[in-house]
Design an enzyme around this catalytic site. Structure first.
Site, PDB file in Angstrom:
ATOM      1  N   LYS A  93      -1.563  -7.532  -5.780  1.00 44.77           N
ATOM      2  CA  LYS A  93      -1.069  -7.824  -7.124  1.00 44.77           C
ATOM      3  C   LYS A  93      -1.377  -9.253  -7.545  1.00 44.77           C
ATOM      4  CE  LYS A  93       1.273  -4.082  -8.512  1.00 44.77           C
ATOM      5  NZ  LYS A  93       1.162  -3.445  -9.821  1.00 44.77           N
ATOM      6  N   HIS A 142       4.926  -4.457  13.393  1.00 46.42           N
ATOM      7  CA  HIS A 142       6.382  -4.529  13.327  1.00 46.42           C
ATOM      8  C   HIS A 142       7.033  -3.244  13.830  1.00 46.42           C
ATOM      9  CE1 HIS A 142       5.990  -7.789   9.981  1.00 46.42           C
ATOM     10  NE2 HIS A 142       5.605  -8.210  11.168  1.00 46.42           N
ATOM     11  N   THR A 156      -0.015  -7.205   0.809  1.00 48.20           N
ATOM     12  CA  THR A 156       0.843  -8.079   1.597  1.00 48.20           C
ATOM     13  C   THR A 156       0.871  -9.470   0.994  1.00 48.20           C
ATOM     14  OG1 THR A 156       1.148  -9.159   3.753  1.00 48.20           O
ATOM     15  CG2 THR A 156      -1.097  -8.484   3.182  1.00 48.20           C
ATOM     16  N   ILE A 178       0.827  -1.216   0.000  1.00 43.39           N
ATOM     17  CA  ILE A 178       0.000   0.000   0.000  1.00 43.39           C
ATOM     18  C   ILE A 178       0.858   1.261   0.000  1.00 43.39           C
ATOM     19  CG2 ILE A 178      -1.801  -1.236   1.262  1.00 43.39           C
ATOM     20  CD1 ILE A 178      -1.235   0.728   3.630  1.00 43.39           C
ATOM     21  N   CYS A 184      23.925   4.910  28.174  1.00 42.98           N
ATOM     22  CA  CYS A 184      24.776   3.719  28.297  1.00 42.98           C
ATOM     23  C   CYS A 184      25.597   3.422  27.058  1.00 42.98           C
ATOM     24  CB  CYS A 184      23.929   2.505  28.653  1.00 42.98           C
ATOM     25  SG  CYS A 184      22.859   1.931  27.309  1.00 42.98           S
ATOM     26  N   ASN A 191       3.832  -2.168   8.202  1.00 45.61           N
ATOM     27  CA  ASN A 191       4.738  -1.116   7.748  1.00 45.61           C
ATOM     28  C   ASN A 191       5.249  -0.277   8.913  1.00 45.61           C
ATOM     29  OD1 ASN A 191       4.112  -2.028   5.175  1.00 45.61           O
ATOM     30  ND2 ASN A 191       2.449  -0.554   4.922  1.00 45.61           N
ATOM     31  N   ILE A 192       6.474   0.221   8.761  1.00 48.93           N
ATOM     32  CA  ILE A 192       7.075   1.077   9.781  1.00 48.93           C
ATOM     33  C   ILE A 192       7.247   2.506   9.272  1.00 48.93           C
ATOM     34  CG2 ILE A 192       8.246  -0.853  10.909  1.00 48.93           C
ATOM     35  CD1 ILE A 192      10.857   0.054   9.551  1.00 48.93           C
ATOM     36  N   ASP A 193       6.589   2.841   8.158  1.00 49.79           N
ATOM     37  CA  ASP A 193       6.786   4.151   7.530  1.00 49.79           C
ATOM     38  C   ASP A 193       5.929   5.257   8.138  1.00 49.79           C
ATOM     39  OD1 ASP A 193       4.202   3.672   6.415  1.00 49.79           O
ATOM     40  OD2 ASP A 193       5.106   2.748   4.641  1.00 49.79           O
ATOM     41  N   CYS A 229      18.525  -0.777  30.043  1.00 47.75           N
ATOM     42  CA  CYS A 229      18.331   0.666  29.894  1.00 47.75           C
ATOM     43  C   CYS A 229      16.970   0.970  29.252  1.00 47.75           C
ATOM     44  CB  CYS A 229      19.466   1.260  29.070  1.00 47.75           C
ATOM     45  SG  CYS A 229      19.334   3.044  28.802  1.00 47.75           S
ATOM     46  N   PRO A 263       9.816   1.207  -1.598  1.00 45.15           N
ATOM     47  CA  PRO A 263       9.791  -0.119  -2.225  1.00 45.15           C
ATOM     48  C   PRO A 263       9.167  -1.164  -1.311  1.00 45.15           C
ATOM     49  CG  PRO A 263      12.002   0.377  -1.438  1.00 45.15           C
ATOM     50  CD  PRO A 263      11.184   1.636  -1.261  1.00 45.15           C
ATOM     51  N   ASP A 264       8.549  -2.173  -1.937  1.00 49.17           N
ATOM     52  CA  ASP A 264       8.112  -3.310  -1.139  1.00 49.17           C
ATOM     53  C   ASP A 264       9.325  -4.206  -0.888  1.00 49.17           C
ATOM     54  OD1 ASP A 264       8.578  -4.793  -3.428  1.00 49.17           O
ATOM     55  OD2 ASP A 264       6.471  -5.076  -3.912  1.00 49.17           O
ATOM     56  N   PHE A 265       9.092  -5.394  -0.378  1.00 51.41           N
ATOM     57  CA  PHE A 265      10.218  -6.232   0.017  1.00 51.41           C
ATOM     58  C   PHE A 265      10.615  -7.250  -1.046  1.00 51.41           C
ATOM     59  CE2 PHE A 265       8.874  -4.373   3.908  1.00 51.41           C
ATOM     60  CZ  PHE A 265       9.982  -4.359   4.736  1.00 51.41           C
ATOM     61  N   ARG A 266       9.647  -7.893  -1.691  1.00 59.86           N
ATOM     62  CA  ARG A 266       9.973  -9.095  -2.453  1.00 59.86           C
ATOM     63  C   ARG A 266       9.761  -9.000  -3.953  1.00 59.86           C
ATOM     64  NH1 ARG A 266       7.974 -10.341   2.420  1.00 59.86           N
ATOM     65  NH2 ARG A 266       9.367 -11.539   3.763  1.00 59.86           N
TER      66      ARG A 266
END
Length: 429
Positions: free
Chosen positions: A327, A187, A302, A87, A224, A168-170, A200, A94-97
């Site tokens: 896709k 994630h 996904t 998405i 630390c 996603n972490i964006d 810590c 970019p996607d991963f794969r």
């Protein structure tokens, strides 16, 4: 029960009678206990495997139009979105794969032992530089939310969104207007950062991390001197386990030794083992309540290859319709494993027994436009995208559109049918 011998003394006969009665009572209690245990096991397997659950067909047609009619009915009140890297590709991330354009296909410059290492916590603690170089390229604030992100926001504004679970972490879901309570960032996220030392765990802000990244300095804890990282790193994909691991009745935390130190393996009912860091506790707490009451799953962008996120499609009640916008088709399992996961936990689009799963194949943005059009929301969605992008441009002082999203979403008409057999193109995360 054996009869007493008449030749025995009366007290002996009485003792034998009592002994026989006690033996019969023990046998009855044993049988009762065995039945109780069997009842427990039957209940356990019924809950775990979905045995006895009703598979009511709620869609009058296994098409996008059928999903829309269901969404417009009183039966559909709570929608969960499950989303991945697909998405965000139209935003330039970019996607991963994907074979040529995906993230894993373009990591040669980091000299990794294997592509996924850049997201593994053990490798990161020893060699943080590749991850931070990549993080600088993908850092939040450089990208705008896509049509998909704003469609999810529309679901929220219409009172339909129960939760958005994202891999996603964006942070683009937040930029698009979703609040923290609307999200489960499975994630993690760039939004906050923590010291990697378990003793810590000091927290750092988005601005602190950005300053370090763009000054080419490896972020180190000010207390630390351990490495500071944004977000839990994505768990590494692992093979699906044997059927027995799907039916373990308990949630376990097991610490084992590995080359990178102690690793926690979490085994949950219907979840498989994952390695690296634990997912956020919010992931597990929300899914326990959310998936009991969800009326519709919308899965977008996904490949459903990373666990335990991929197993979420099997958490919903057996009657809950599931729409995949992607896709290509994904989430399908072989019949036996599907049964062990919950009598059809895997997606079933094409068999004669299919009754709740619909696949719309193509670009995720276009899929959302097609869905919005059928719902009568298309103009509202287009206007929202333009308004929000203009607001972002005004704040940043630029007017650059997302790389693969037209300046006017209206100019790219969506395909019309959920059954479109588009199979070419990139494979999403």
């Amino acid at each position: 029960m054996a009869e007493p011998d008449p030749s025995d003394p009366l007290e002996t006969q009485a003792g034998k009678v009592q002994e026989a009665q006690d033996t019969d009572l023990d046998a009855e209690e044993g049988a009762s206990g065995g039945e109780a245990e069997m009842d427990f096991l039957r209940s356990l397997f019924s809950q775990t495997l979905g045995l006895g659950s009703q598979k009511e067909r709620l869609l009058d047609e296994l098409t996008l139009e059928g999903v829309v009619r269901y969404m417009q009915s009183e039966r559909c009140q709570r929608v969960i979105c499950l989303v991945g890297a697909g998405i965000s590709t139209s935003a330039g991330i970019p996607d991963f794969r994907s074979p040529t354009t995906g993230l894993y296909a373009n990591l040669e410059k980091y000299h990794l032992p294997y592509p996924e290492a850049i997201f593994e916590i053990g490798y990161f603690k020893k060699h943080p530089e590749p991850f931070f170089a990549l993080a600088k390229e993908l850092y939040p604030g450089q990208f705008k939310p896509t049509i998909c992100h704003y469609f999810i926001r529309l679901l929220k504004e219409k009172g339909l969104l129960l939760r958005c679970y994202t891999q996603n972490i964006d942070t683009l879901e937040r930029v698009a207007g979703l609040e923290p309570e609307d999200l489960v960032e499975a994630h993690g996220t760039f939004y906050t950062s923590h010291c990697t030392s378990q003793l810590c765990r000091h927290e750092y802000t988005l601005g602190w991390m950005k300053e370090k990244l763009f000054s080419e300095v490896t972020p180190k804890c000010e207390k630390c001197q351990s490495v500071v990282k944004p977000a839990p790193l994505a768990p590494r994909p692992v093979p699906r386990p044997s059927w027995a691991q799907w039916v373990l009745p308990l949630c376990l935390h097991v610490t084992v030794s590995s080359g990178s130190g102690p690793v926690c393996l979490r085994v949950s009912t219907s979840d498989i083992i994952f390695f690296g860091e634990n997912l956020p506790s919010r992931f597990f707490s929300c899914l326990q309540s959310d998936f009991r009451k969800v009326d519709l799953l919308i899965i977008m962008g996904t490949s459903l290859q990373v666990q335990p996120f991929a197993s979420l499609i099997g958490k919903a009640p057996l009657s809950t319709p599931r729409l995949l916008i992607n896709k290509e088709k994904t989430g399908q399992t072989d019949p036996f494993l599907g049964m062990m996961m919950g009598l059809g936990g895997g997606m079933d689009f094409d068999s004669k027994k299919a009754y709740r799963d619909v696949a719309w194949l193509g670009d995720c943005d276009q899929g959302c436009l097609a869905l919005a059009d059928l719902l009568g929301w298309k103009k509202e969605l287009e206007d929202l995208v333009r308004k929000e992008h203009a607001h972002i441009d005004a704040q940043s002082g630029s007017s650059t559109p997302n790389p693969t999203t037209a300046a006017s979403p209206r100019t790219s008409p969506p395909p019309g049918k959920a059954e479109a057999k588009t199979t070419d193109g990139e494979k999403p995360q």
